[in-house]
Design an enzyme around this catalytic site. Sequence first.
Site, PDB file in Angstrom:
ATOM      1  N   SER A 566      -0.748  -8.153  28.917  1.00 21.80           N
ATOM      2  CA  SER A 566      -1.978  -7.929  28.165  1.00 21.80           C
ATOM      3  C   SER A 566      -1.737  -7.332  26.793  1.00 21.80           C
ATOM      4  CB  SER A 566      -2.911  -7.006  28.954  1.00 21.80           C
ATOM      5  OG  SER A 566      -2.314  -5.725  29.116  1.00 21.80           O
ATOM      6  N   THR A 810      -6.466  -6.359  24.395  1.00 23.75           N
ATOM      7  CA  THR A 810      -6.195  -7.784  24.565  1.00 23.75           C
ATOM      8  C   THR A 810      -6.405  -8.249  25.995  1.00 23.75           C
ATOM      9  OG1 THR A 810      -3.851  -7.237  24.820  1.00 23.75           O
ATOM     10  CG2 THR A 810      -4.587  -7.908  22.634  1.00 23.75           C
ATOM     11  N   CYS A 811      -6.249  -7.317  26.957  1.00 23.73           N
ATOM     12  CA  CYS A 811      -6.383  -7.749  28.340  1.00 23.73           C
ATOM     13  C   CYS A 811      -7.820  -8.090  28.683  1.00 23.73           C
ATOM     14  CB  CYS A 811      -5.798  -6.697  29.251  1.00 23.73           C
ATOM     15  SG  CYS A 811      -6.823  -5.834  30.304  1.00 23.73           S
ATOM     16  N   SER A 812      -8.791  -7.444  28.023  1.00 22.17           N
ATOM     17  CA  SER A 812     -10.204  -7.775  28.251  1.00 22.17           C
ATOM     18  C   SER A 812     -10.817  -8.508  27.064  1.00 22.17           C
ATOM     19  CB  SER A 812     -11.000  -6.498  28.528  1.00 22.17           C
ATOM     20  OG  SER A 812     -10.882  -5.588  27.439  1.00 22.17           O
TER      21      SER A 812
END
Length: 865
Positions: A566, A810-812
């Site tokens: 992520s 970035t992961c969400s």
Amino acid sequence: MRAGGEAPHQVLGRLRFLLQCSECFRRARALPAALCYVPREVQYKICKDPAAANAAAAAARSLLSVWDSPGPARGGKRAARATIEVRKGGCLRATGEEYCNGAGLWVKLSKEHLEECRCSHELDEGWLLARRFGEGGDKLVPVEPAEKIQWQHQTFGVDYKPAASWEQVVDLTYSMRLGEKPRPIEQDEAAVRKFRSVPPAWSYEHDMELGRFLYDHSERSPQGRDCIKEHIYSVEVSSQADDYKACHLTDNQTETFWESNGSVGQHWVRLNMKKGTIVKKLWLTLNVQIDSYIPRRVAVYGGAPNSLQHLRTVLINESSYQDVCILRDMKSYLPVLEIRILECRDQGYDVRLRGIKIKSFWEWELNLNADMFQPEQLVRYPLLEGMDADVLYRRAVLIQRFVQLLDSVLWYLIPVSEESIGTFNVLRSMKPFLLLSKQGPALITQCLQSSESSPPSSMPKLYINRQLARDHRARPQLDPSGKNTVFTQVYESLAYSEKIKQPLDYRWPRNYIQWWECNFTMEGIVDNGGGFRDSLSDISEELCPSSGDVPVPLPFFVRTPNQGNSSSDSRDMYVPNPSCKDFAKYEWIGQLMGAALRSKEILVLSLPGLVWKQLAGEEVIWSKDFAAVDAELVKLLEVLEGVDREAFDFMFGRELTYTTVRSDQRVVELIPNGSSTVVRYEDRKDFIRLVQRARLEESKEQVAALRAGLLRVVPQAVLDLLTWQQLERKVCGNPELTVDDVKAFITFEDLNSNDPRIRTFLEALSNFTSEDLSRFLKFVTGRSRLPVQILVYPDRSGTGQLDVMPQASTCSCTLYLPNYSSAQACEELLRYAVYNCVSIDTDTDEPTGLEVAVDSPELWRHFVQ
């Protein structure tokens, strides 16, 4: 003298010199003195503005302003420090050091020169504006005084010409020749030292980034402007055939040309020059369709209309194509230039020329000036940010000189036909600078055209069932071979089509736009090109799906480890599957890539630079290139190299063995019995090298098959001339993003529709370029292409601070938006973040790949068993 190729001893000398320069660039050492040469003294004469009033033009003296440093552009507030007077017909002595900024081209006067001009102010040095950009005015023109020329002829002979330019010094220093060499004019030691000084912490990557900056900010084909308007009053010719008239010599059109119509040896082109034009370079643009119309030997004469003097005779190299330089470095204005065609190739009678191009003494290569390097221009180039503009300017001048020499020998390095034995391997490390080459595009065009084949008389008709392909995409695990994919249906149909008597070679002309005809079962589509393009799009999507949430339908490429990381800024990439051994299909993919390069079609493959570099034949760098594949492993190996023995024993004990996990998630041994051999602390660096080699070469066979297919369609020379970025764009297209494209995927959460933050943010985003938008996507989502959903929340710090850096998860795929005082402030901070803070991630529950803790053995076990 040869053109389009200098004399053989010059070519060999320049090759030796380029190799030495290349090594200096790579090792960040001082560049050779010959490349940095600046003459100690140059004499100038004032050339009056032809547009000025007659009274001013006839003035008995000229007053020149002197600055203590190169002055500001128009509108600047700093005043000149002094004024000097130059009498009509007199010369002004100055150093050879020049400086270019937004005001124009400046020349430097030493204290001795200032005293000679009776300058009343005590200045250690002074600067004169030799030529103001963008307007008329008087100019300072370099000349050689008559008494100096007479003395040289008496002392050294009539043919003696001292070396006064850096190109001549390079040739004198590195070329082997018989007899006594001309002597270079004494160099300006201080100016040369400034050129040779390597900026602190400078590296080869800095030079590559500076080259990219120059490419992005250069005006393409600067010498191709309207020479009638800028330099020439009129063009006369000896004769002309119907429809191939003299006007075609200056229309800048690639499909038109002038053709003579007269006796052998009696053909000429006469250029009536505008007053004040001093020729730095004069080119002939050849028409190469028929050899017998190409000039082989030409002579150039110049002077007053009734007393032309011979300037140069040129033998044009047999391999020359398009632009051939036939005259250079004139020191004075010549009212008439006459080009006489003495001989054509293959004993031809008449000549064809596509055009004439001129660069005057005042035109600046690549529009290079120090004012280009302002902080707001460098934000997209993190390695250059914060560096002094003068330092970048001087380094850019050297890169420009280097590329100019590289262009002069490029024809000798690249095989222009498949029978040629030339190779670019010897200068492969210079490849990043080919972006700035003027000869490269012409060579690429020549190589592609010379290797074209005739299109098939009828295109194959393929029957494709896209419903079966859609069903397979939904559940690819039911058929790992992917026989129902569009890719496999097209591949097998082409192999067994009755209309194909021999395999397609894909080497067709660029205007052949449809390679096969598609009949989509039960869809009723008549394929006039749209169906064919749909099939290419389907093939791209099956090979490298644009969404990270769907399974990969085919076994040829696998997602990079970064797709599950992520914190990575390269989450949408694929690499060739190390476990897939279907090399015939890899070769066909390579052929499709070559066909896309040759045509106007695209084949979108989301491959990292690591793969494109191997396809283009460029050197791969572990820390830079593999980070786009597995950023966590790159960082972890850095940690392992610097860890102390105590931390090493704590992290691994006896659990670390000589194994690693490839991109296809398979464990491989690095040495025989590696899975049972424990890595000792003192052997960790050897272990690191083995891991790096294994991972860099994990897809070696698959990439070799892709390259083999590519080379069946595209000549080796084209791959030699293309940088990996250019190769990617030619195959995959330039994924231009617009603000509207990105807006369609943005959702605002916890923000009212009339919240001023939304308006400010969208206004800032509207000023982003396509590259800025791609970087913005990477910053927020880790992906550089759409589609991807973006969530925008208010800044969650709760401090209410104004004009601070945005944060992203970035992961969400979330952007946390602070308050900004204006759209401009938002734009500047957001742009800085997306170019310089790609590792910012607000997920703090666990360490990210770029912030890994030393005592994290669980992460190690993910990479090494």
